[in-house]
Design a protein around this motif. Structure first.
Motif, PDB file in Angstrom:
ATOM      1  N   PHE A 258       0.803  -1.222   0.000  1.00  0.00           N
ATOM      2  CA  PHE A 258       0.000   0.000   0.000  1.00  0.00           C
ATOM      3  C   PHE A 258       0.837   1.273   0.000  1.00  0.00           C
ATOM      4  N   ALA A 259       2.130   1.162   0.277  1.00  0.00           N
ATOM      5  CA  ALA A 259       2.991   2.341   0.220  1.00  0.00           C
ATOM      6  C   ALA A 259       3.630   2.520  -1.156  1.00  0.00           C
ATOM      7  N   GLU A 260       3.739   1.445  -1.909  1.00  0.00           N
ATOM      8  CA  GLU A 260       4.412   1.535  -3.213  1.00  0.00           C
ATOM      9  C   GLU A 260       3.563   1.010  -4.354  1.00  0.00           C
TER      10      GLU A 260
ATOM     11  N   PHE B 240      -5.804  13.176  -0.816  1.00  0.00           N
ATOM     12  CA  PHE B 240      -5.075  12.202  -0.015  1.00  0.00           C
ATOM     13  C   PHE B 240      -4.688  12.766   1.351  1.00  0.00           C
ATOM     14  N   LEU B 241      -4.106  13.949   1.381  1.00  0.00           N
ATOM     15  CA  LEU B 241      -3.629  14.517   2.639  1.00  0.00           C
ATOM     16  C   LEU B 241      -4.770  14.767   3.613  1.00  0.00           C
ATOM     17  N   SER B 242      -5.870  15.306   3.126  1.00  0.00           N
ATOM     18  CA  SER B 242      -6.998  15.600   4.020  1.00  0.00           C
ATOM     19  C   SER B 242      -7.607  14.318   4.580  1.00  0.00           C
ATOM     20  N   LEU B 243      -7.790  13.309   3.720  1.00  0.00           N
ATOM     21  CA  LEU B 243      -8.385  12.055   4.181  1.00  0.00           C
ATOM     22  C   LEU B 243      -7.411  11.275   5.053  1.00  0.00           C
ATOM     23  N   TRP B 244      -6.133  11.290   4.688  1.00  0.00           N
ATOM     24  CA  TRP B 244      -5.118  10.569   5.455  1.00  0.00           C
ATOM     25  C   TRP B 244      -5.009  11.105   6.879  1.00  0.00           C
ATOM     26  N   MET B 245      -5.069  12.412   7.061  1.00  0.00           N
ATOM     27  CA  MET B 245      -4.991  12.994   8.406  1.00  0.00           C
ATOM     28  C   MET B 245      -6.180  12.554   9.255  1.00  0.00           C
TER      29      MET B 245
ATOM     30  N   VAL C 183      -5.502   8.890  10.212  1.00  0.00           N
ATOM     31  CA  VAL C 183      -4.483   8.787  11.255  1.00  0.00           C
ATOM     32  C   VAL C 183      -5.077   9.134  12.614  1.00  0.00           C
ATOM     33  N   PHE C 184      -5.951  10.133  12.644  1.00  0.00           N
ATOM     34  CA  PHE C 184      -6.625  10.493  13.897  1.00  0.00           C
ATOM     35  C   PHE C 184      -7.480   9.326  14.403  1.00  0.00           C
ATOM     36  N   VAL C 185      -8.180   8.667  13.482  1.00  0.00           N
ATOM     37  CA  VAL C 185      -8.993   7.509  13.866  1.00  0.00           C
ATOM     38  C   VAL C 185      -8.103   6.390  14.394  1.00  0.00           C
ATOM     39  N   ALA C 186      -6.963   6.163  13.735  1.00  0.00           N
ATOM     40  CA  ALA C 186      -6.020   5.136  14.203  1.00  0.00           C
ATOM     41  C   ALA C 186      -5.492   5.487  15.589  1.00  0.00           C
TER      42      ALA C 186
ATOM     43  N   VAL D 126      -0.882   2.867   9.094  1.00  0.00           N
ATOM     44  CA  VAL D 126      -2.247   2.344   9.070  1.00  0.00           C
ATOM     45  C   VAL D 126      -3.173   3.312   8.340  1.00  0.00           C
ATOM     46  N   GLY D 127      -2.995   4.622   8.589  1.00  0.00           N
ATOM     47  CA  GLY D 127      -3.791   5.616   7.871  1.00  0.00           C
ATOM     48  C   GLY D 127      -3.580   5.530   6.371  1.00  0.00           C
ATOM     49  N   LEU D 128      -2.331   5.271   5.951  1.00  0.00           N
ATOM     50  CA  LEU D 128      -2.041   5.097   4.526  1.00  0.00           C
ATOM     51  C   LEU D 128      -2.752   3.870   3.973  1.00  0.00           C
ATOM     52  N   ILE D 129      -2.719   2.769   4.712  1.00  0.00           N
ATOM     53  CA  ILE D 129      -3.403   1.552   4.255  1.00  0.00           C
ATOM     54  C   ILE D 129      -4.902   1.788   4.172  1.00  0.00           C
ATOM     55  N   TRP D 130      -5.469   2.445   5.185  1.00  0.00           N
ATOM     56  CA  TRP D 130      -6.910   2.716   5.198  1.00  0.00           C
ATOM     57  C   TRP D 130      -7.353   3.590   4.035  1.00  0.00           C
ATOM     58  N   TYR D 131      -6.465   4.378   3.490  1.00  0.00           N
ATOM     59  CA  TYR D 131      -6.825   5.197   2.330  1.00  0.00           C
ATOM     60  C   TYR D 131      -7.229   4.315   1.150  1.00  0.00           C
ATOM     61  N   PHE D 132      -6.704   3.096   1.123  1.00  0.00           N
ATOM     62  CA  PHE D 132      -7.001   2.173   0.027  1.00  0.00           C
ATOM     63  C   PHE D 132      -7.871   1.005   0.453  1.00  0.00           C
ATOM     64  N   SER D 133      -7.642   0.466   1.650  1.00  0.00           N
ATOM     65  CA  SER D 133      -8.330  -0.766   2.037  1.00  0.00           C
ATOM     66  C   SER D 133      -8.391  -0.883   3.556  1.00  0.00           C
ATOM     67  N   TRP D 134      -9.254  -1.761   4.018  1.00  0.00           N
ATOM     68  CA  TRP D 134      -9.423  -2.000   5.451  1.00  0.00           C
ATOM     69  C   TRP D 134      -8.267  -2.815   6.015  1.00  0.00           C
TER      70      TRP D 134
END
Length: 388
Positions: free
Chosen positions: A141-143, A232-237, A240-243, A264-272
């Motif tokens: 999910f990072a690459e 991405f940045l707005s949703l990722w933040m 991360v807060f939820v994590a 985890v926030g990065l992974i959640w941007y794409f999948s559970w």
């Protein structure tokens, strides 16, 4: 006498390790070819993004790998890792971005021993594999997922499928699928729930959930290439807060916990990806509903742009694409619920049984499942991604 968990290492699991290595090496070769091809075609922005994804993902994996190694340097068990430790090579290898391949060498060594000798080395084989597969999941999910979106956007913008973009698309998709399947099967092997049918169903519903998400992001990126960064940045933040609200304790240091939560926030941007020990189904349902709304927004903006410039965008019909992607995502959720109903019960019984043994002291392996830390694991529910 310390009680050992039952363990069997069949041929298909051993072959899966080598298949993962093949896809990993193939992906590296395709990365190099793609960067060179983008440079030759003067697509410097796409080339820069490719290099950024490669370097960013590599640094992230090396940091996690080194942190887990540094907590268990006195517990190394494979010959290749002991050799690296004796010659003070572990830190230099991570600095040179080769630490993950040291782990892969250890996984190959242990898997080969387990398969050839059928020796009961559960601790070495299962947990070393799980550490490595966790890193592969982070890499996915990072690459690879961002690269997949990038290639799809490039294909959509140019309106044609070039050889290098098509092959890179296929290898990224195959690597994502193999990483997900390997991680899920590794978790099940740890608790003696070696059901390939469950892994196949898990891979199916993840494909049905991830592909529409990736396609929606690629479509949006193809018409709003700059806005995708803000999205991405707005949703990722927020993620991360939820994590952070989940109060996880998977890392030894509270400071490094934030790196894990950011990942985890990065992974959640794409999948559970589960990191919680309670109300997993409810949280998963809320997450999928939220992502469905986000996809509808992304596809809505894409449709508006395509309609506005209909003369330039004739290859894809929004009236067909949008219902198809949303329909696949809904079907994926239905398959996921079937997975919970048919396979989750037996798996939960195994994890509950193991947790009970650990708490009662009848099983004293004291291994942190999925992470090589010094803290003794009190419950198997601490394994990230377990309750899928």
């Amino acid at each position: 006498m310390e009680k050992s968990l039952p363990f069997h290492y069949p041929l298909q699991d051993y072959l899966f390790t080598w298949i993962g290595l093949f896809f990993s090496l193939l992906d590296i070769a395709m990365d190099i070819w793609t960067v060179v091809s983008l440079y030759r075609s003067e697509a410097y922005v796409f080339m820069g993004l490719m290099i950024f994804f490669l370097l960013g993902s590599s640094v992230l994996l090396q940091v996690f790998s080194w942190l887990w190694y540094s907590d268990s340097l006195d517990e190394l068990e494979t010959e290749v890792e002991k050799f690296a430790e004796r010659h003070d090579l572990i830190k230099p290898l991570h600095f040179l971005q080769l630490g993950v391949y040291l782990r892969y060498a250890g996984v190959i060594e242990i898997s080969t021993k387990r398969f050839l000798h059928q020796k009961d080395i559960f601790k070495e084989s299962a947990y070393l594999n799980l550490d490595f597969k966790m890193l592969r999941l982070f890499e996915t999910f990072a690459e690879r997922t961002p690269q997949l979106i990038l290639m799809m956007s490039l294909i959509l913008q140019r309106g044609k499928l070039q050889l290098f973009t098509g092959l890179k698309f296929l290898t990224s998709a195959a690597s994502i699928a193999s990483s997900l399947a390997m991680y899920h099967n590794g978790i099940r092997i740890c608790f003696d729930v070696k059901c390939w049918t469950a892994t196949a169903v898990y891979l199916l519903w993840n494909f049905l959930l991830i592909f529409p998400r990736v396609a929606a992001l690629a479509l949006f990126c193809s018409v709003f290439p700059c806005h995708i960064v803000a999205h991405f940045l707005s949703l990722w933040m927020v993620l991360v807060f939820v994590a952070w609200r989940q109060k996880t304790d998977f890392m030894e240091s509270s400071g490094w916990q934030w790196l894990f939560k950011a990942t985890v926030g990065l992974i959640w941007y794409f999948s559970w990806f589960n990191i919680s020990k309670s109300n997993t189904k409810l949280k998963h349902a809320i997450y999928c509903s939220f992502l469905l709304l986000d996809m509808m927004m992304l596809l809505g903006f894409w449709s508006w742009k395509v309609t506005e410039y209909a003369g330039c965008w004739t290859s894809l019909n929004p009236a067909v694409v949008i219902p198809t992607l949303l329909g696949l995502y809904i079907i994926g959720n239905l398959v996921m619920m079937m997975n919970y109903k048919w396979f989750y019960t037996s798996y939960k019984q195994k994890t509950d049984e193991l947790s009970k043994k650990i708490k009662e002291g009848t099983f004293k392996k004291g291994i942190d499942l999925g992470f090589s830390t010094k803290a003794e694991t009190k419950t198997v529910d601490k394994v990230p991604g377990v309750l899928l």
